[in-house]
Design a protein around this motif. Structure first.
Motif, PDB file in Angstrom:
ATOM      1  N   VAL A   1       1.002  -1.336   0.062  1.00 57.25           N
ATOM      2  CA  VAL A   1      -0.072  -0.108   0.239  1.00 57.25           C
ATOM      3  C   VAL A   1       0.773   1.571  -0.682  1.00 57.25           C
ATOM      4  O   VAL A   1       0.589   2.110  -0.381  1.00 57.25           O
ATOM      5  N   ARG A   2       1.760   1.348   0.725  1.00 56.65           N
ATOM      6  CA  ARG A   2       2.864   2.227   0.694  1.00 56.65           C
ATOM      7  C   ARG A   2       3.910   2.596  -0.093  1.00 56.65           C
ATOM      8  O   ARG A   2       3.753   3.978  -1.007  1.00 56.65           O
ATOM      9  N   ARG A   3       3.400   1.504  -1.617  1.00 51.71           N
ATOM     10  CA  ARG A   3       4.728   2.162  -2.524  1.00 51.71           C
ATOM     11  C   ARG A   3       3.108   2.545  -3.412  1.00 51.71           C
ATOM     12  O   ARG A   3       3.866   2.998  -4.352  1.00 51.71           O
ATOM     13  N   ALA A   4       1.819   1.525  -3.286  1.00 47.69           N
ATOM     14  CA  ALA A   4       0.853   2.706  -3.979  1.00 47.69           C
ATOM     15  C   ALA A   4       0.906   3.717  -4.025  1.00 47.69           C
ATOM     16  O   ALA A   4       0.250   4.171  -4.662  1.00 47.69           O
ATOM     17  N   LEU A   5       0.667   4.199  -2.081  1.00 48.84           N
ATOM     18  CA  LEU A   5       0.338   4.807  -2.579  1.00 48.84           C
ATOM     19  C   LEU A   5       1.494   6.274  -2.636  1.00 48.84           C
ATOM     20  O   LEU A   5       1.270   7.604  -3.360  1.00 48.84           O
TER      21      LEU A   5
ATOM     22  N   ALA B   1       0.612  18.950 -15.079  1.00 48.82           N
ATOM     23  CA  ALA B   1      -0.498  19.308 -16.333  1.00 48.82           C
ATOM     24  C   ALA B   1      -1.517  20.334 -16.512  1.00 48.82           C
ATOM     25  O   ALA B   1      -1.814  20.711 -17.546  1.00 48.82           O
ATOM     26  N   LEU B   2      -2.365  20.210 -14.999  1.00 48.54           N
ATOM     27  CA  LEU B   2      -3.249  21.246 -14.817  1.00 48.54           C
ATOM     28  C   LEU B   2      -2.653  22.845 -15.559  1.00 48.54           C
ATOM     29  O   LEU B   2      -3.423  23.741 -15.250  1.00 48.54           O
ATOM     30  N   SER B   3      -2.162  22.841 -15.211  1.00 46.40           N
ATOM     31  CA  SER B   3      -1.403  24.680 -15.432  1.00 46.40           C
ATOM     32  C   SER B   3      -1.635  24.487 -16.898  1.00 46.40           C
ATOM     33  O   SER B   3      -1.987  26.301 -16.993  1.00 46.40           O
ATOM     34  N   ALA B   4      -1.295  24.146 -17.617  1.00 43.46           N
ATOM     35  CA  ALA B   4      -1.559  24.133 -19.454  1.00 43.46           C
ATOM     36  C   ALA B   4      -2.099  23.467 -20.468  1.00 43.46           C
ATOM     37  O   ALA B   4      -2.494  23.962 -21.206  1.00 43.46           O
ATOM     38  N   ASP B   5      -3.158  22.776 -19.517  1.00 44.34           N
ATOM     39  CA  ASP B   5      -4.499  21.903 -19.627  1.00 44.34           C
ATOM     40  C   ASP B   5      -5.260  22.459 -19.262  1.00 44.34           C
ATOM     41  O   ASP B   5      -5.409  22.742 -17.864  1.00 44.34           O
ATOM     42  N   THR B   6      -6.599  21.890 -19.765  1.00 43.48           N
ATOM     43  CA  THR B   6      -7.674  22.466 -18.615  1.00 43.48           C
ATOM     44  C   THR B   6      -8.704  20.451 -18.363  1.00 43.48           C
ATOM     45  O   THR B   6      -9.402  20.645 -17.161  1.00 43.48           O
ATOM     46  N   GLU B   7      -7.937  19.638 -18.264  1.00 45.11           N
ATOM     47  CA  GLU B   7      -8.011  18.550 -17.888  1.00 45.11           C
ATOM     48  C   GLU B   7      -7.180  17.280 -17.773  1.00 45.11           C
ATOM     49  O   GLU B   7      -6.489  17.725 -19.390  1.00 45.11           O
ATOM     50  N   THR B   8      -7.205  16.486 -17.427  1.00 46.73           N
ATOM     51  CA  THR B   8      -6.242  15.330 -17.249  1.00 46.73           C
ATOM     52  C   THR B   8      -6.378  14.251 -16.442  1.00 46.73           C
ATOM     53  O   THR B   8      -7.651  14.357 -15.827  1.00 46.73           O
ATOM     54  N   THR B   9      -6.216  12.597 -16.598  1.00 43.30           N
ATOM     55  CA  THR B   9      -6.813  11.688 -15.502  1.00 43.30           C
ATOM     56  C   THR B   9      -5.513  11.324 -15.082  1.00 43.30           C
ATOM     57  O   THR B   9      -3.984  11.314 -15.180  1.00 43.30           O
ATOM     58  N   VAL B  10      -5.261  10.729 -13.550  1.00 39.07           N
ATOM     59  CA  VAL B  10      -5.202  10.274 -12.802  1.00 39.07           C
ATOM     60  C   VAL B  10      -5.328   9.119 -12.739  1.00 39.07           C
ATOM     61  O   VAL B  10      -6.232   8.352 -12.719  1.00 39.07           O
ATOM     62  N   PRO B  11      -4.371   7.836 -12.866  1.00 38.99           N
ATOM     63  CA  PRO B  11      -4.400   6.628 -13.180  1.00 38.99           C
ATOM     64  C   PRO B  11      -4.254   6.130 -11.628  1.00 38.99           C
ATOM     65  O   PRO B  11      -3.250   6.398 -10.557  1.00 38.99           O
ATOM     66  N   VAL B  12      -5.336   4.855 -11.367  1.00 38.19           N
ATOM     67  CA  VAL B  12      -5.555   5.305  -9.220  1.00 38.19           C
ATOM     68  C   VAL B  12      -5.051   3.242  -9.164  1.00 38.19           C
ATOM     69  O   VAL B  12      -5.751   2.599 -10.073  1.00 38.19           O
ATOM     70  N   LEU B  13      -3.833   3.319  -9.006  1.00 39.68           N
ATOM     71  CA  LEU B  13      -3.434   1.708  -8.661  1.00 39.68           C
ATOM     72  C   LEU B  13      -2.993   1.386  -7.841  1.00 39.68           C
ATOM     73  O   LEU B  13      -1.928   1.782  -7.650  1.00 39.68           O
ATOM     74  N   VAL B  14      -3.600   0.940  -6.695  1.00 42.38           N
ATOM     75  CA  VAL B  14      -3.930   0.734  -5.093  1.00 42.38           C
ATOM     76  C   VAL B  14      -4.525  -0.769  -5.546  1.00 42.38           C
ATOM     77  O   VAL B  14      -5.206  -1.130  -6.053  1.00 42.38           O
ATOM     78  N   PRO B  15      -3.253  -1.540  -3.739  1.00 39.84           N
ATOM     79  CA  PRO B  15      -4.666  -2.929  -3.983  1.00 39.84           C
ATOM     80  C   PRO B  15      -5.804  -2.625  -4.120  1.00 39.84           C
ATOM     81  O   PRO B  15      -6.643  -2.224  -2.959  1.00 39.84           O
ATOM     82  N   GLY B  16      -5.783  -3.687  -4.756  1.00 44.76           N
ATOM     83  CA  GLY B  16      -8.030  -3.575  -4.144  1.00 44.76           C
ATOM     84  C   GLY B  16      -8.699  -2.766  -5.351  1.00 44.76           C
ATOM     85  O   GLY B  16     -10.008  -2.380  -5.952  1.00 44.76           O
ATOM     86  N   LEU B  17      -7.957  -1.791  -5.927  1.00 46.27           N
ATOM     87  CA  LEU B  17      -8.575  -0.683  -6.954  1.00 46.27           C
ATOM     88  C   LEU B  17      -7.846  -0.496  -8.253  1.00 46.27           C
ATOM     89  O   LEU B  17      -6.324  -0.307  -8.092  1.00 46.27           O
ATOM     90  N   ASP B  18      -7.743  -0.601  -9.883  1.00 44.25           N
ATOM     91  CA  ASP B  18      -7.881  -0.249 -10.990  1.00 44.25           C
ATOM     92  C   ASP B  18      -8.162   0.342 -11.618  1.00 44.25           C
ATOM     93  O   ASP B  18      -9.941  -0.099 -12.044  1.00 44.25           O
TER      94      ASP B  18
END
Length: 461
Positions: free
Chosen positions: A222-226, A239-256
């Motif tokens: 969990v610590r590595r994933a966080l 990225a949002l300093s230049a773009d109007t939207e972005t996507t954050v990948p969330v890969l943690v134990p039990g959630l992808d």
């Protein structure tokens, strides 16, 4: 604190330039790790941190002066010692590039008193540097812009330094032979880019119905994933300093999954924190006996100043022109490395933002004398006296910064300078501007410090 960079000064009249690192970005991550008893700093330490967060430390600038040790791989360190190891890595990089490092200049927040300045010198001792001098960050920033011809003698500016881990504001007057601090500088030690990163993490956590806060942070996986997630959140913020939207990948134990974040969402989340800086701006200007209308402009410094909302709020609040560099993270190191330039008397500052609206009321005239004098090294305002401000001790001209034997030195920016055949000193500069915290100090993710290169270079006759 988030990145460490170096700048190499040249002969008088020749601009300083960032120290290149074999094609890599001039800024290296300010991370220190311990592996099998060996202390490692920079990119390699950052890689180790990604797989074993307990073996690395970040963001230790905020801990400077704290007597509670920072435990890395079971070994206790003082913040100044970790800073020293990082500085040693920067100096080593400079030597590998062929720079004969003979002296070092350390830059620091103008709010630091004698105790933290002594710790800053200690970092130099840990790094094995023989001589150091100290320069305040806002003065170095002003010198950089003066050297580019953007400021002239007698220009007075507010330096708005929003870095990775802290916010600092100071009023600086450019003189014919250097700079001087006016009034009382102010800083917010718990407000910086890492706190804005936290806002992004909160947006992500809300989007996944609080799944992140429910994770077991004692679990190494969990610590590595966080840690990986917080880095993705930092990238999303940038990225949002230049773009109007972005996507954050969330890969943690039990959630992808992934979370979409828009600039308006980020701005709504960070606006209250950014607004806190405006109160500091008002107090700093008032302590100098000035009003915002008396300022030639506002110098935006530090990586967090690149956020569009920051410039928007500062411009609207002050009504003064904003001056920014291409890479605000390097402003302090470049200014500290550059020799004091000959300055024109007329103001030369150009605006990167429009002036106040035509219907805006003109600011009231400044109060009559006596005007406050420059601040002392510890941050206290000196009492007005008969001597002219030209006698101020807080200036960046070379003879105002006597060399000291390397001593406690931590946070801040560091410049390693090299005397070139009795003509000019080439210096390598290192500054720290911390960045990266997501779930707080007790998350199990050792705070990471990154330093943004910034220090003063001294020219020798």
């Amino acid at each position: 604190t988030a990145w460490a960079a170096a700048a190499v000064p040249h002969a008088p009249g020749v601009p300083a330039e960032p120290l290149t690192r074999a094609g890599a970005d001039p800024a290296m991550p300010s991370v220190v790790a311990v592996v099998d008893g060996d202390v490692i700093a920079g990119e390699k330490a950052a890689r180790i941190s990604a797989t074993d967060p307990a073996s690395a430390a970040r963001e230790f600038k905020r801990r400077l002066g704290d007597t509670t040790p920072i435990v890395v791989a079971g070994v206790p360190f003082g913040a100044e010692t970790l800073m020293g190891h990082l500085l040693g890595q920067v100096v080593g990089t400079a030597r590998e590039a062929g720079v004969d490092v003979a002296t070092v200049a350390l830059t620091h927040p103008a709010t630091w008193g004698d105790y933290k300045l002594d710790l800053l010198r200690e970092a130099g001792r840990v790094a094995g540097i023989g001589e150091v001098s100290l320069v305040s960050e806002p003065e170095a920033a002003a010198l950089h812009h003066a050297g580019l011809g953007r400021l002239g003698a007698d220009d007075t500016v507010l330096v708005y330094d929003f870095g990775g881990g802290t916010f600092d504001a100071a009023v600086v007057r450019v003189t014919r032979d250097g700079t001087e601090l006016l009034g009382r500088p102010e800083g917010l030690e718990r407000l910086g880019g890492i706190d804005l990163d936290q806002a992004v993490v909160a947006l992500v956590d809300a989007a996944v119905a609080g799944a992140l806060t429910q994770l077991d942070r004692n679990d190494p996986a969990v610590r590595r994933a966080l840690l990986a997630l917080r880095q993705e959140c930092t990238r999303a913020k940038e990225a949002l300093s230049a773009d109007t939207e972005t996507t954050v990948p969330v890969l943690v134990p039990g959630l992808d999954t992934s979370v979409r974040i828009t600039r308006p969402e980020l701005e709504a989340a960070v606006r209250p924190r950014v607004a806190e800086t405006l109160g500091s701006v008002d107090r700093v200007v008032a302590s100098a006996g000035l009003q915002t209308g008396d300022l030639a402009g506002i110098l935006l410094v530090g990586g967090s100043s690149r956020i569009p909302l920051v410039a928007e709020l500062v411009a609207a609040h002050t009504g003064r022109p904003l001056l920014r560099d291409t890479d605000p993270k390097l402003v302090v190191c470049l200014g500290a490395a550059a020799p004091v330039p000959p300055l024109h008397q007329e103001p030369l500052m150009t605006s990167s933002t429009p002036p106040p609206p035509p219907g805006a009321a003109a600011p009231p005239a400044p109060p009559p004398d006596p005007a406050p004098g420059p601040v002392s090294p510890g941050g206290a305002q000196a009492k007005p006296g008969a001597k002219d401000r030209a006698t101020a001790t807080r200036r960046t001209q070379p003879d105002r910064h006597p060399r000291e034997s390397a001593g406690p030195s931590v946070a801040g920016k560091v410049a390693a300078g090299v005397a070139a055949a009795g003509v000019a000193a080439a210096a390598v500069i290192w500054r720290d501007d911390l960045t990266n915290a997501v779930f707080g100090d007790n998350s199990g993710l050792t705070d990471q410090a990154a330093m943004v290169g910034a220090a003063s270079a001294t020219t020798l006759d």
